[in-house]
Design a protein around this motif. Structure first.
Motif, PDB file in Angstrom:
ATOM      1  N   ALA A  17      -3.570  -7.437  -5.204  1.00  0.00           N
ATOM      2  CA  ALA A  17      -3.362  -5.924  -5.704  1.00  0.00           C
ATOM      3  C   ALA A  17      -2.640  -5.591  -4.445  1.00  0.00           C
ATOM      4  O   ALA A  17      -1.847  -6.309  -3.510  1.00  0.00           O
ATOM      5  N   ILE A  18      -1.496  -4.709  -4.349  1.00  0.00           N
ATOM      6  CA  ILE A  18      -0.411  -3.778  -3.846  1.00  0.00           C
ATOM      7  C   ILE A  18      -0.625  -2.474  -3.299  1.00  0.00           C
ATOM      8  O   ILE A  18      -0.806  -2.197  -4.075  1.00  0.00           O
ATOM      9  N   ARG A  19      -0.273  -3.014  -2.240  1.00  0.00           N
ATOM     10  CA  ARG A  19      -0.231  -1.636  -1.360  1.00  0.00           C
ATOM     11  C   ARG A  19       0.160  -0.641  -1.685  1.00  0.00           C
ATOM     12  O   ARG A  19       1.913  -1.181  -1.866  1.00  0.00           O
ATOM     13  N   PHE A  20       0.191   0.115  -1.565  1.00  0.00           N
ATOM     14  CA  PHE A  20       1.513   1.794  -2.156  1.00  0.00           C
ATOM     15  C   PHE A  20       2.798   1.507  -0.805  1.00  0.00           C
ATOM     16  O   PHE A  20       3.902   0.903  -1.204  1.00  0.00           O
ATOM     17  N   SER A  21       1.882   1.095  -0.015  1.00  0.00           N
ATOM     18  CA  SER A  21       3.257   1.030   1.309  1.00  0.00           C
ATOM     19  C   SER A  21       3.869  -0.377   1.362  1.00  0.00           C
ATOM     20  O   SER A  21       4.987  -0.303   1.763  1.00  0.00           O
ATOM     21  N   THR A  22       3.464  -1.293   0.462  1.00  0.00           N
ATOM     22  CA  THR A  22       4.032  -2.406   0.380  1.00  0.00           C
ATOM     23  C   THR A  22       5.011  -2.277  -1.247  1.00  0.00           C
ATOM     24  O   THR A  22       6.354  -2.633  -0.721  1.00  0.00           O
ATOM     25  N   LEU A  23       4.649  -2.205  -1.810  1.00  0.00           N
ATOM     26  CA  LEU A  23       5.544  -1.325  -3.052  1.00  0.00           C
ATOM     27  C   LEU A  23       6.680  -0.469  -2.295  1.00  0.00           C
ATOM     28  O   LEU A  23       8.005  -0.763  -2.552  1.00  0.00           O
ATOM     29  N   GLU A  24       6.444   0.837  -2.118  1.00  0.00           N
ATOM     30  CA  GLU A  24       7.325   1.493  -1.372  1.00  0.00           C
ATOM     31  C   GLU A  24       8.712   0.843   0.465  1.00  0.00           C
ATOM     32  O   GLU A  24       9.469   1.015  -0.617  1.00  0.00           O
ATOM     33  N   ALA A  25       8.063   0.126   0.352  1.00  0.00           N
ATOM     34  CA  ALA A  25       9.297  -0.668   1.298  1.00  0.00           C
ATOM     35  C   ALA A  25       9.363  -1.833   0.775  1.00  0.00           C
ATOM     36  O   ALA A  25      11.205  -1.684   0.675  1.00  0.00           O
ATOM     37  N   ILE A  26       9.180  -2.157  -0.189  1.00  0.00           N
ATOM     38  CA  ILE A  26      10.367  -3.254  -1.250  1.00  0.00           C
ATOM     39  C   ILE A  26      10.928  -2.524  -2.056  1.00  0.00           C
ATOM     40  O   ILE A  26      12.239  -2.642  -2.230  1.00  0.00           O
ATOM     41  N   CYS A  27      10.856  -1.653  -3.080  1.00  0.00           N
ATOM     42  CA  CYS A  27      11.810  -0.251  -3.062  1.00  0.00           C
ATOM     43  C   CYS A  27      12.708  -0.339  -2.665  1.00  0.00           C
ATOM     44  O   CYS A  27      13.501   0.332  -3.007  1.00  0.00           O
ATOM     45  N   LYS A  28      12.694   0.559  -1.428  1.00  0.00           N
ATOM     46  CA  LYS A  28      13.391   0.542  -0.149  1.00  0.00           C
ATOM     47  C   LYS A  28      14.380  -0.009   0.263  1.00  0.00           C
ATOM     48  O   LYS A  28      15.099   0.314  -0.263  1.00  0.00           O
ATOM     49  N   ALA A  29      13.645  -1.467   0.036  1.00  0.00           N
ATOM     50  CA  ALA A  29      14.648  -2.967   0.803  1.00  0.00           C
ATOM     51  C   ALA A  29      15.460  -2.791  -0.546  1.00  0.00           C
ATOM     52  O   ALA A  29      16.909  -3.017  -0.677  1.00  0.00           O
ATOM     53  N   GLN A  63      13.249   0.950  -8.418  1.00  0.00           N
ATOM     54  CA  GLN A  63      12.023   2.300  -9.180  1.00  0.00           C
ATOM     55  C   GLN A  63      11.191   1.212  -9.004  1.00  0.00           C
ATOM     56  O   GLN A  63      10.983  -0.307  -9.104  1.00  0.00           O
ATOM     57  N   PRO A  64       9.647   1.884  -8.586  1.00  0.00           N
ATOM     58  CA  PRO A  64       9.013   0.750  -8.828  1.00  0.00           C
ATOM     59  C   PRO A  64       8.934  -0.018 -10.430  1.00  0.00           C
ATOM     60  O   PRO A  64       7.669  -0.873 -10.971  1.00  0.00           O
ATOM     61  N   GLY A  65       8.672   0.699 -11.141  1.00  0.00           N
ATOM     62  CA  GLY A  65       9.124   0.440 -12.460  1.00  0.00           C
ATOM     63  C   GLY A  65       9.997  -0.737 -13.294  1.00  0.00           C
ATOM     64  O   GLY A  65       9.593  -1.679 -14.027  1.00  0.00           O
ATOM     65  N   ASP A  66      10.714  -0.705 -11.998  1.00  0.00           N
ATOM     66  CA  ASP A  66      11.803  -2.053 -11.899  1.00  0.00           C
ATOM     67  C   ASP A  66      11.115  -3.356 -11.416  1.00  0.00           C
ATOM     68  O   ASP A  66      11.844  -4.728 -11.576  1.00  0.00           O
ATOM     69  N   LEU A  67      10.221  -2.760 -10.980  1.00  0.00           N
ATOM     70  CA  LEU A  67       9.281  -3.957 -10.446  1.00  0.00           C
ATOM     71  C   LEU A  67       7.359  -4.783 -11.054  1.00  0.00           C
ATOM     72  O   LEU A  67       6.878  -5.624 -10.938  1.00  0.00           O
ATOM     73  N   LEU A  68       7.359  -3.831 -12.336  1.00  0.00           N
ATOM     74  CA  LEU A  68       6.538  -3.767 -12.192  1.00  0.00           C
ATOM     75  C   LEU A  68       6.146  -3.559 -13.672  1.00  0.00           C
ATOM     76  O   LEU A  68       7.044  -3.042 -14.744  1.00  0.00           O
ATOM     77  N   GLU A  69       4.954  -4.390 -14.126  1.00  0.00           N
ATOM     78  CA  GLU A  69       5.509  -4.461 -15.478  1.00  0.00           C
ATOM     79  C   GLU A  69       4.552  -4.370 -16.395  1.00  0.00           C
ATOM     80  O   GLU A  69       3.032  -5.834 -15.540  1.00  0.00           O
ATOM     81  N   PHE A  70       3.918  -3.427 -17.453  1.00  0.00           N
ATOM     82  CA  PHE A  70       1.917  -4.238 -18.048  1.00  0.00           C
ATOM     83  C   PHE A  70       1.877  -4.676 -18.834  1.00  0.00           C
ATOM     84  O   PHE A  70       2.692  -5.448 -19.791  1.00  0.00           O
ATOM     85  N   VAL A  71       0.797  -5.789 -19.008  1.00  0.00           N
ATOM     86  CA  VAL A  71       0.900  -7.105 -20.079  1.00  0.00           C
ATOM     87  C   VAL A  71      -0.384  -6.871 -19.848  1.00  0.00           C
ATOM     88  O   VAL A  71      -1.995  -6.617 -19.177  1.00  0.00           O
ATOM     89  N   GLU A  72      -0.559  -6.627 -21.515  1.00  0.00           N
ATOM     90  CA  GLU A  72      -2.630  -6.623 -22.051  1.00  0.00           C
ATOM     91  C   GLU A  72      -2.846  -7.989 -21.867  1.00  0.00           C
ATOM     92  O   GLU A  72      -2.853  -8.899 -22.054  1.00  0.00           O
ATOM     93  N   GLU A  73      -3.916  -7.675 -21.216  1.00  0.00           N
ATOM     94  CA  GLU A  73      -5.073  -9.186 -20.608  1.00  0.00           C
ATOM     95  C   GLU A  73      -5.533  -9.841 -22.489  1.00  0.00           C
ATOM     96  O   GLU A  73      -5.889  -8.605 -22.726  1.00  0.00           O
ATOM     97  N   THR A  74      -5.183 -10.729 -22.943  1.00  0.00           N
ATOM     98  CA  THR A  74      -5.372 -11.338 -23.107  1.00  0.00           C
ATOM     99  C   THR A  74      -7.153 -12.121 -23.734  1.00  0.00           C
ATOM    100  O   THR A  74      -7.497 -12.684 -22.322  1.00  0.00           O
TER     101      THR A  74
END
Lengths: 62, 177
Positions: A33-45, A49-60
């Motif tokens: 999992a990723i903490r919101f604080s880590t996600l925020e820090a990556i987005c800031k750096a 946006q979070p959407g640029d880093l995360l992608e939903f992939v349905e589990e098969t």
């Protein structure tokens, strides 16, 4: 994202305050999992946006 | 009834057997004839020598097989392994990161063989532990982490196992980044 900003993983890790190996794990999608604080820090750096880093992939079903 | 329930639990039953063994040896030694005392002292001296050797060479990575061997009667070993979907390089680095968080321990690393040794210091509760981490590449992007904890005492009262489980739990939690 890193290539666009001509940034190395090491540099990003230092900016985010996370170790190289943890960032590698995140990059490979092997983190539990990723903490919101880590996600925020990556987005800031990366100035993105979070959407640029995360992608939903349905589990098969396996 | 409470005592019986505790005894049924294998871990406590093992402790009960250990205490019984110590009592039998202690009481039995009072009935040993004087002729046998020299043999007893020789055995005690050998055991003390083995104990000293265990302490002198404990920081040596190459002596891992000696410490984890069942022949070494003055150590008790706890072993667990887990598979991860990571390359051995990354998994080993991750394990080192977690080992570095251990209090009062010294770390030695063999990068080539992906073997690390953390030695904890002697405390009031323990003679210290040697913690060996080995990472083996399994292929297909998977690796196995092997955790071996060697307590420098003949019998483990459970702290070894508790520390091992705690370390592996911390390792799991560290994947929340």
């Amino acid at each position: 994202m890193l290539a666009k900003r001509k940034m190395q993983l090491k540099e990003l890790a230092a900016m985010v305050g996370v170790s190289n190996v943890n960032l590698s794990i995140l990059k490979q999608g092997k983190g539990k999992a990723i903490r919101f604080s880590t996600l925020e820090a990556i987005c800031k750096a990366l100035e993105c946006q979070p959407g640029d880093l995360l992608e939903f992939v349905e589990e098969t079903a396996s | 009834m409470y005592v019986c329930q505790k005894l049924i639990n294998m871990r406590y039953f093992k402790h009960f057997l250990a205490i019984l063994f110590i009592l039998v040896i202690g009481i039995g030694s009072a009935y040993i004839a004087e002729d046998s005392l020299e043999i007893i002292w020789a055995i005690i001296s050998l055991l003390l020598l083995l104990h000293v050797i265990n302490f002198v060479f404990r920081s040596n990575l190459k002596m891992k097989s000696f410490y984890t061997s069942p022949v070494n009667i003055l150590t008790s070993v706890f072993k667990r392994s887990k598979e991860y979907e990571l390359s051995s390089d990354i998994l080993f680095e991750k394990a080192i990161e977690e080992l570095e968080k251990l209090n009062d321990s010294r770390l030695k690393i063999d990068q080539e063989n992906k073997l690390a040794l953390a030695t904890t210091s002697i405390s009031f509760k323990s003679w210290g532990e040697n913690i060996y981490i080995t990472v083996i590449e399994l292929g297909n992007g998977k690796s196995r982490l092997i955790y071996e904890s060697v307590a420098l005492q003949a019998y483990s009262w459970g702290k070894n196992e508790d520390n091992g489980s705690a370390f592996l739990n911390h390792m799991e939690e560290s994947f929340i980044i």
